[in-house]
Scaffold this motif. Structure first.
Motif, short mmCIF file in Angstrom:
data_model
loop_
_atom_site.label_atom_id
_atom_site.label_comp_id
_atom_site.label_asym_id
_atom_site.label_seq_id
_atom_site.Cartn_x
_atom_site.Cartn_y
_atom_site.Cartn_z
N GLY A 164 18.20 4.95 -11.10
CA GLY A 164 18.19 5.00 -9.66
C GLY A 164 18.61 3.67 -9.05
O GLY A 164 19.29 2.85 -9.67
N ILE A 165 18.19 3.44 -7.84
CA ILE A 165 18.52 2.22 -7.13
C ILE A 165 17.53 1.13 -7.52
O ILE A 165 16.31 1.35 -7.56
CB ILE A 165 18.49 2.45 -5.60
N CYS A 166 18.05 -0.04 -7.80
CA CYS A 166 17.21 -1.15 -8.20
C CYS A 166 16.36 -1.59 -6.99
O CYS A 166 16.90 -1.82 -5.90
CB CYS A 166 18.08 -2.30 -8.68
N PRO A 167 15.03 -1.69 -7.13
CA PRO A 167 14.17 -2.10 -6.00
C PRO A 167 14.63 -3.41 -5.39
O PRO A 167 14.91 -4.38 -6.09
CB PRO A 167 12.79 -2.22 -6.65
N THR A 168 14.68 -3.43 -4.07
CA THR A 168 15.23 -4.59 -3.37
C THR A 168 14.37 -5.84 -3.51
O THR A 168 14.89 -6.96 -3.41
CB THR A 168 15.39 -4.25 -1.88
N PHE A 169 13.05 -5.66 -3.78
CA PHE A 169 12.20 -6.84 -3.86
C PHE A 169 12.61 -7.76 -5.00
O PHE A 169 12.36 -8.97 -4.95
CB PHE A 169 10.72 -6.42 -4.00
#
Length: 798
Positions: free
Chosen positions: A135-140
């Motif tokens: 999925g999308i890599c967490p922005t944090f």
């Protein structure tokens, strides 16, 4: 009062002892590189821990089993190389003292998003590589203020990612995003001078279209990997101006040329393999231990002084290019060379004898698929270190050098497709490490095997002696020593290794062996020689005698080819033990007897060829045997059953006829059988004599039989009869005289508008009636005016 406990690399196994929770003063635990299994044990009483090291074990389950924030002093958590799964909990990022979080090489599937109040984390090292994150890599992650080393490679993150995020990570020194499903895009409208100075950047397989512009300002860059992308055009000059650059990997792109052909950087590793580079070889870096220019389009001759650029080189590959000419003797000045691969080019001439003398340092010498000629120098030293010697697909003549037996570490010997004229190399029997022996397509002769077989190649896994002049029988004693093919490896795929050669202390850099084998009737190159792959090919020789039963002990074989020889006798029943076998070819021999039913046990068999032997009986069926076509069995006249055509029908003898003849009670004659034979002969002669010698009786007999068969087939609906009018009047005049006019007209209409089967109409045995198969495709004939006699003639011609 114990504070430090180090039990790393002690071969412990089982669960982590629960008694550890009693050691309340522990601050450091190292249980790495053991075989501990089960779940991660977390003990809330160990609140003083600063380091918990559990890598390289067999731990399973989830790590989201406790509140990690209770470990207020934990600075280093290392649980790499286990089998942990589930999600990575957000609480791991809430530990106020945590600096290093190493979770790579597990099976984590998701990453919980972290609340904004964790943004003050002092985490400086985060390694999530080689998991199943998607999925999308967490922005944090891209906002961790103190991060220095960020490794997310070998996952399945999928998104478009702008490199401008690097500008936010002021302390970043190492970034690895390789081998995901990311689309890395160039940073836009940013000041590249504000980017942190990186020492390591790995963006392999990130769909890059060009060299990122911010790299021009990376004066501290030491390690750059842009391999496996879509970069084309020229290699820019500024790359060679990065003075501290030591590792450059641009392989597997579409690069075509050099902006500057003088490679001046002080590189340690230079990998330009699998591009479209052409022309002359550029001037080499002065002291690079590892250089790979393979799989390009370089077409020049090698410079005469090439040796001076290889004075400290350990690995040098020019494989799969268009180089030509001879090998300069200066190459022998590369006294530290361990891997020399010049394969798949157009080099010619004689082999420099000094190359053989280099075997004291060389581990890999690969010169396959060139045009080298002459003999191999017989000067291998007693301390020969060769592990791979490949001269296949050249024009080498003469005998094999006996001094090759000095290479006690030899694992791969491939001399196939040359013109070597020698006997079976028994003098290599003391090379106990040999795994691959390929002598295919030469002029070897004599028998296969050695008088003393006690130490012959116990690790051998691939042997190819096809297309030579070997004669005699196969010795069971010789084959029995090849233990490497007798161990079936049913372990998990993770245990499968492949033959490779590590290049000294260069980390994960290996030379990978490859060979060409004939597999399922097709020559193919094994890019990796898996250690569990076994193959035996003795085809196209003049071997005779029986196939030894010991072949059934080679339970790890994937390929067995004994075709085009003179083997006789039965197919060994023991072949049914070869449960790994995928290809079996025994064609073009003189094998007899039945095909063993045990071959149905070979559930992985995808190629079977038993054609052109002298096999007989019914073809066994079941499992994989039901998938093979007629071509697998043709040329065996006494074979029968599916999938052969109907011409080979199996005739089943009734049980009474299979009994053995009873012994005679009157000495040597069985009078009961004799009298039965005389009676049968007398009766047959009495019945057949009138038919054979009495003309009217023969005609009457034929007509009665014909009428009987016609009536039976007509009643069954299998044929349709049309009688000739003239013959009807002659043979059945009485019936025709009593026929009504309506019946005559109906008969004439039947002749004129009969439905004819064009493909199945024929005259019966008396040539008086037309027989039609009613199941054929038919159509109505057009009205015709012709006599019945001409109709018979026409129908007969049809």
């Amino acid at each position: 009062m114990l504070s430090h406990l180090d039990l790393g690399q002690c071969n412990f196994h089982g669960l982590i002892p629960t008694q550890l929770q009693n050691l309340e003063n522990l601050v450091y635990i190292d249980l790495s590189s053991n075989r501990f299994n089960g779940r991660v044990q977390l003990f809330s009483s160990l609140v003083k821990l600063t380091a918990l090291l559990l890598p390289n074990n067999q731990l399973t389950g989830s790590v989201a089993v406790a509140n990690w924030t209770e470990f207020m002093q934990l600075e280093n958590l290392d649980i790499r190389n286990n089998s942990l799964n589930g999600s990575i909990p957000a609480s791991l990022f809430g530990m106020p003292s945590l600096r290093k979080l190493l979770l790579s090489h597990n099976r984590f599937e998701s990453l919980e998003n972290v609340d904004s109040h964790f943004s003050s984390s002092i985490l400086d090292t985060l390694d999530l590589s080689s998991n199943k994150l998607q999925g999308i890599c967490p922005t944090f992650i891209f906002k961790l203020p103190g991060i220095k080393i960020l490794t997310l490679s070998f996952n399945n993150f999928s998104q478009a990612l702008d490199l401008s995020f690097i500008q936010q990570l002021k302390n970043l020194s190492s970034l690895d995003l390789s081998f995901n499903n990311l689309l890395i895009e160039e940073a836009k409208e940013v000041d590249f001078s504000l980017f942190p100075l990186l020492s390591t950047l790995k963006l392999a397989s990130c769909k890059l279209k060009k060299f990122p512009d911010f790299l021009k300002y990376q004066s501290r860059l030491n390690y750059l990997d842009l391999s496996g992308n879509e970069i084309h055009g020229e290699i820019p000059k500024w790359i060679w101006d990065i003075s501290v650059l030591s590792h450059l990997n641009l392989s597997y792109n579409s690069l075509e040329d050099f902006e500057n052909r003088s490679l001046t950087a002080s590189l340690y590793v230079l990998d330009l393999a699998s591009n479209l580079l052409h022309g002359e070889l550029p001037s080499l870096p002065p002291s690079a231990p590892y250089m790979d220019f393979s799989r390009n389009n370089f077409s020049s001759k090698l410079p005469a002084e090439i040796g001076k650029y290889l004075s400290v080189t350990l690995f040098f590959s020019l494989a799969s290019n268009l180089f030509k000419g001879t090998i300069p003797t200066s190459i022998c000045n590369a006294t530290y060379l361990q891997v020399l691969d010049l394969s798949n080019n157009s080099f010619e001439g004689h082999l420099p004898p000094c190359l053989v003398n280099m075997s004291q340092t060389l581990g890999i010498l690969n010169l396959r698929k060139n045009r080298f000629k002459g003999h191999i120098s017989d000067s291998f030293k007693a301390d020969c270190m060769l592990r791979t010697f490949d001269l296949s697909w050249n024009l080498i003549r003469g005998e094999l050098p006996k001094s090759l037996a000095n290479c006690k570490a030899l694992e791969v010997l491939d001399l196939g497709n040359n013109r070597i004229d020698d006997t079976f190399p028994c003098w290599l029997k003391n090379v106990s490490t040999l795994r691959v022996l390929i002598l295919r397509s030469n002029m070897f002769h004599g028998s296969i095997g050695c008088p003393d077989t006690t130490r012959t190649w116990r690790t051998l896994q691939i042997v190819d002696l096809a297309c030579n002049n070997f004669t005699g029988t196969l010795s069971s004693d010789c084959l029995s020593s090849w233990k490497g093919m007798m161990t079936s490896n049913n372990d998990g795929e993770s245990t499968h290794d492949h033959l490779k050669f590590k290049v000294l202390e260069l980390g994960q850099l290996y030379y990978q062996d490859s060979v060409t084998v004939t597999f399922k009737g097709i020559q193919m190159e094994l890019i990796k020689i898996i250690t569990v792959f076994s193959s035996m090919d003795f085809s196209r020789n003049r071997l005779s005698g029986k196939i030894p039963d010991i072949i059934g002990d080679f339970t790890s074989l994937f390929v067995l080819n004994f075709s085009h020889n003179m083997f006789s006798g039965h197919i060994p029943v023991s072949l049914g033990n070869l449960v790994q076998l995928e290809s079996l070819d025994l064609s073009q021999n003189q094998l007899t007897g039945n095909i063993p039913d045990q071959l149905a046990n070979l559930t992985f068999l995808s190629v079977l060829n038993l054609s052109y032997n002298q096999l007989e009986g019914r073809i066994p069926r079941g499992r994989q045997l039901d998938t093979f076509a007629n071509s697998s069995y043709i040329g065996n006249k006494a074979l029968c059953g599916a999938p052969l055509s109907n011409t080979n029908k199996c005739i089943m003898m009734p049980p009474s006829e299979k009994r053995e003849a009873r012994p005679s009670k009157s000495g040597g004659f069985d009078w009961q059988l004799i009298l039965i034979g005389i009676g049968f002969g007398t009766g047959s002669a009495t019945a057949l004599a009138p038919v054979m010698f009495w003309e009217k009786g023969k005609t009457w007999h034929d007509k009665q039989i014909d009428m009987l068969l016609s009536r039976i087939l007509y009643w069954l609906g299998l044929i349709q009869l049309i009688q000739d009018e003239e013959s009807d009047q002659k043979d059945e005049q009485g019936e025709s005289e009593n026929a009504s006019e309506d019946e005559v007209e109906a008969g004439e209409a039947l002749v004129k508008h009969q439905i004819f089967c064009l493909y199945c109409s024929k005259i019966d045995i008396t040539r008086k009636k037309v027989i039609h198969n009613t199941k054929c495709r038919c159509h109505e004939s057009p009205p015709l005016s012709f006599t019945s006699s001409s109709a018979s003639t026409l129908l007969y011609q049809i």
